[in-house]
Design an enzyme around this catalytic site. Structure first.
Site, mmCIF file in Angstrom:
data_model
loop_
_atom_site.group_PDB
_atom_site.id
_atom_site.type_symbol
_atom_site.label_atom_id
_atom_site.label_comp_id
_atom_site.label_asym_id
_atom_site.label_seq_id
_atom_site.Cartn_x
_atom_site.Cartn_y
_atom_site.Cartn_z
ATOM 1 N N ASN A 1 -1.739 -2.150 -7.340
ATOM 2 C CA ASN A 1 -1.695 -0.895 -6.596
ATOM 3 C C ASN A 1 -0.569 -0.025 -7.133
ATOM 4 O O ASN A 1 0.497 -0.509 -7.543
ATOM 5 C CB ASN A 1 -1.578 -1.125 -5.087
ATOM 6 N N ILE A 2 -0.838 1.274 -7.153
ATOM 7 C CA ILE A 2 0.113 2.268 -7.635
ATOM 8 C C ILE A 2 0.242 3.314 -6.533
ATOM 9 O O ILE A 2 -0.670 4.115 -6.323
ATOM 10 C CB ILE A 2 -0.374 2.940 -8.950
ATOM 11 N N GLU A 3 1.362 3.281 -5.823
ATOM 12 C CA GLU A 3 1.565 4.214 -4.724
ATOM 13 C C GLU A 3 2.020 5.570 -5.241
ATOM 14 O O GLU A 3 2.443 5.715 -6.392
ATOM 15 C CB GLU A 3 2.596 3.655 -3.735
ATOM 16 N N ASN A 4 1.946 6.556 -4.347
ATOM 17 C CA ASN A 4 2.319 7.911 -4.679
ATOM 18 C C ASN A 4 2.938 8.529 -3.436
ATOM 19 O O ASN A 4 2.506 8.231 -2.320
ATOM 20 C CB ASN A 4 1.048 8.674 -5.100
ATOM 21 N N ALA A 5 3.918 9.399 -3.617
ATOM 22 C CA ALA A 5 4.548 10.063 -2.472
ATOM 23 C C ALA A 5 3.519 10.835 -1.661
ATOM 24 O O ALA A 5 3.628 10.916 -0.434
ATOM 25 C CB ALA A 5 5.667 10.988 -2.945
ATOM 26 N N TYR B 1 0.555 10.136 -0.257
ATOM 27 C CA TYR B 1 -0.038 8.816 -0.066
ATOM 28 C C TYR B 1 -1.529 8.740 -0.368
ATOM 29 O O TYR B 1 -2.020 7.722 -0.826
ATOM 30 C CB TYR B 1 0.268 8.298 1.347
ATOM 31 N N GLU C 1 -7.698 -3.023 -6.631
ATOM 32 C CA GLU C 1 -9.090 -3.279 -6.983
ATOM 33 C C GLU C 1 -9.683 -2.094 -7.741
ATOM 34 O O GLU C 1 -10.364 -2.275 -8.751
ATOM 35 C CB GLU C 1 -9.928 -3.548 -5.726
ATOM 36 N N CYS D 1 -12.515 0.328 -1.433
ATOM 37 C CA CYS D 1 -12.609 -0.606 -2.562
ATOM 38 C C CYS D 1 -13.846 -1.491 -2.451
ATOM 39 O O CYS D 1 -14.462 -1.836 -3.463
ATOM 40 C CB CYS D 1 -11.344 -1.452 -2.679
#
Length: 134
Positions: A46-50, A52, A59, A94
């Protein structure tokens, strides 16, 4: 290789991917490992981002990486959450992505570390996929 051995190997690959997750906001590191139709193992984290909503699930990361290399069918995917309770299931979005590529089995890690293989059809009942448009 037995099914249990194969599932354990996929869980190990997913765990390794999870260790490289980018999760500075939730600290919820997820890894996925999948097997394509030709036996290739592809991983994602998983690659989070500010912002969201722009976060990419493990997946989805693994599936899009596999698809970018030409895979069009995926048999099995394993999912591991390093920072949450086991088992860790794919989110609804997913599950639909996995359905698109024909995933039959989702392998998750039980609390004792053993693999739990669940048919995607149980996680996403009454689903629809590409065949609805042919």
């Amino acid at each position: 290789m037995s099914e249990t051995t194969a599932h354990l190997a996929l869980l190990d690959a997913a765990r390794d991917a999870a260790s490289r997750a980018y999760a500075p906001y939730s600290s919820f590191r997820v890894g996925a490992a999948l097997v394509t139709e030709d036996g290739t193992v592809v991983t994602g984290a998983n690659i989070e981002n500010a912002a969201y909503g722009a976060t990419i699930c493990a997946e989805a990361n693994a599936v899009t990486t596999a698809a970018a290399t030409g895979a069009r069918r995926i048999d099995t995917v394993a999912v591991v959450c390093l920072d949450g309770a086991a088992p860790c299931t794919p989110c609804g979005n997913c599950r639909q992505i996995l359905r698109e590529f024909g995933v039959e089995t989702v392998v998750m890690q039980a609390e004792d570390g053993s693999p739990i293989g669940v048919p995607l059809s149980e996680l996403l009942p009454m689903s629809f996929g590409p065949e609805a448009f042919t």
